[in-house]
Design a protein around this motif. Sequence first.
Motif, short mmCIF file in Angstrom:
data_model
loop_
_atom_site.label_atom_id
_atom_site.label_comp_id
_atom_site.label_asym_id
_atom_site.label_seq_id
_atom_site.Cartn_x
_atom_site.Cartn_y
_atom_site.Cartn_z
N ALA A 58 11.96 -1.09 -7.38
CA ALA A 58 12.02 -0.48 -6.05
C ALA A 58 10.97 0.61 -5.90
O ALA A 58 10.29 0.70 -4.87
N ASP A 59 10.80 1.42 -6.93
CA ASP A 59 9.78 2.47 -6.88
C ASP A 59 8.38 1.88 -6.91
O ASP A 59 7.48 2.35 -6.22
N PHE A 60 8.20 0.84 -7.72
CA PHE A 60 6.91 0.16 -7.82
C PHE A 60 6.47 -0.32 -6.45
O PHE A 60 5.32 -0.13 -6.03
N ALA A 61 7.39 -0.95 -5.71
CA ALA A 61 7.07 -1.45 -4.38
C ALA A 61 6.90 -0.32 -3.38
O ALA A 61 5.99 -0.33 -2.54
N ALA A 62 7.77 0.70 -3.47
CA ALA A 62 7.75 1.78 -2.49
C ALA A 62 6.44 2.55 -2.52
O ALA A 62 5.92 2.93 -1.47
N VAL A 63 5.91 2.79 -3.70
CA VAL A 63 4.64 3.53 -3.81
C VAL A 63 3.54 2.81 -3.04
O VAL A 63 2.75 3.43 -2.32
N THR A 64 3.50 1.51 -3.16
CA THR A 64 2.43 0.75 -2.51
C THR A 64 2.63 0.70 -1.00
O THR A 64 1.67 0.76 -0.24
N MET A 65 3.88 0.57 -0.57
CA MET A 65 4.14 0.54 0.87
C MET A 65 3.88 1.90 1.50
O MET A 65 3.38 1.98 2.63
N ARG A 66 4.18 2.98 0.79
CA ARG A 66 3.86 4.31 1.32
C ARG A 66 2.35 4.47 1.47
O ARG A 66 1.87 5.05 2.46
N ALA A 67 1.60 3.96 0.51
CA ALA A 67 0.14 4.06 0.60
C ALA A 67 -0.37 3.29 1.81
O ALA A 67 -1.24 3.78 2.56
N ALA A 68 0.15 2.09 2.02
CA ALA A 68 -0.28 1.28 3.16
C ALA A 68 0.11 1.95 4.48
O ALA A 68 -0.68 2.00 5.42
N ALA A 69 1.35 2.44 4.55
CA ALA A 69 1.81 3.09 5.78
C ALA A 69 0.96 4.31 6.11
O ALA A 69 0.57 4.53 7.26
N ALA A 70 0.67 5.12 5.09
CA ALA A 70 -0.14 6.32 5.32
C ALA A 70 -1.54 5.95 5.78
O ALA A 70 -2.11 6.59 6.67
N ALA A 71 -2.10 4.91 5.19
CA ALA A 71 -3.45 4.49 5.59
C ALA A 71 -3.46 3.99 7.03
O ALA A 71 -4.32 4.37 7.83
N TRP A 72 -2.50 3.14 7.39
CA TRP A 72 -2.47 2.59 8.74
C TRP A 72 -2.13 3.65 9.77
O TRP A 72 -2.51 3.53 10.94
N ALA A 73 -1.45 4.71 9.36
CA ALA A 73 -1.15 5.80 10.29
C ALA A 73 -2.41 6.51 10.76
O ALA A 73 -2.39 7.20 11.78
N THR A 74 -3.52 6.33 10.05
CA THR A 74 -4.79 6.95 10.46
C THR A 74 -5.59 6.08 11.42
O THR A 74 -6.63 6.51 11.93
N ILE A 75 -5.13 4.87 11.64
CA ILE A 75 -5.85 3.93 12.52
C ILE A 75 -5.23 4.00 13.91
O ILE A 75 -4.04 3.73 14.09
N PRO A 76 -6.01 4.33 14.93
CA PRO A 76 -5.45 4.43 16.29
C PRO A 76 -4.94 3.08 16.81
O PRO A 76 -5.43 2.02 16.41
#
Length: 199
Positions: free
Chosen positions: A83-101
């Motif tokens: 669960a943590d292994f997956a969560a780390v990667t999804m947090r990274a993707a979410a944070a990156a996409w949050a910078t895209i308008p």
Amino acid sequence: MNEQLTSTWPILDEAHRALRTVVAGVRDGDWERPTPCSQWNVTQVLQHAAGDQLGFAATITGSGWPAYDPFAPDGHLHGADPADFAAVTMRAAAAAWATIPQDATDAPTPLPQGRMAGWLGAGACALDAAVHAWDIAVATGQPSPLTPELARDLLVVARELVEPLRQWGAYAAVVSGADGDDDVDELLRYLGRDPEWYA
């Protein structure tokens, strides 16, 4: 460590919820079970899905690439909690996409097509997470995490993206439809998956 981060892209947030829920539902003895991804077990599908999320994030941010090849997962999490292994990667993707308008017309992606409209790139990232959530769910006897609404949205994305990717081996050929197919079935068949698959 499994806290959520929203991306500002609802389709991606819903796909991440699906993957988080399914990973949390895998029993200890089920990580070696076969999946609809013909050569991969459940652990390998999780590694692939997580690596793809990191790939999207790293393409946007310029750092944080996966330390392994997502297309050659070894089936070992090396002691990491799934669960943590997956969560780390999804947090990274979410944070990156949050910078895209939301109105971005030139968002970077790791796909062979390269840069594309923001909605399509975020949708591609969501498509990957959601469909691999389905792979894990059916392999481990869980309910499908794909809602009809999410499937409809993802099918729009898939029809824009998938055909060029089939030549790269990313998707199998379309599976013939059947009477009574719903939106989820239609999406899965378009991506080369049999909605009736079972281990």
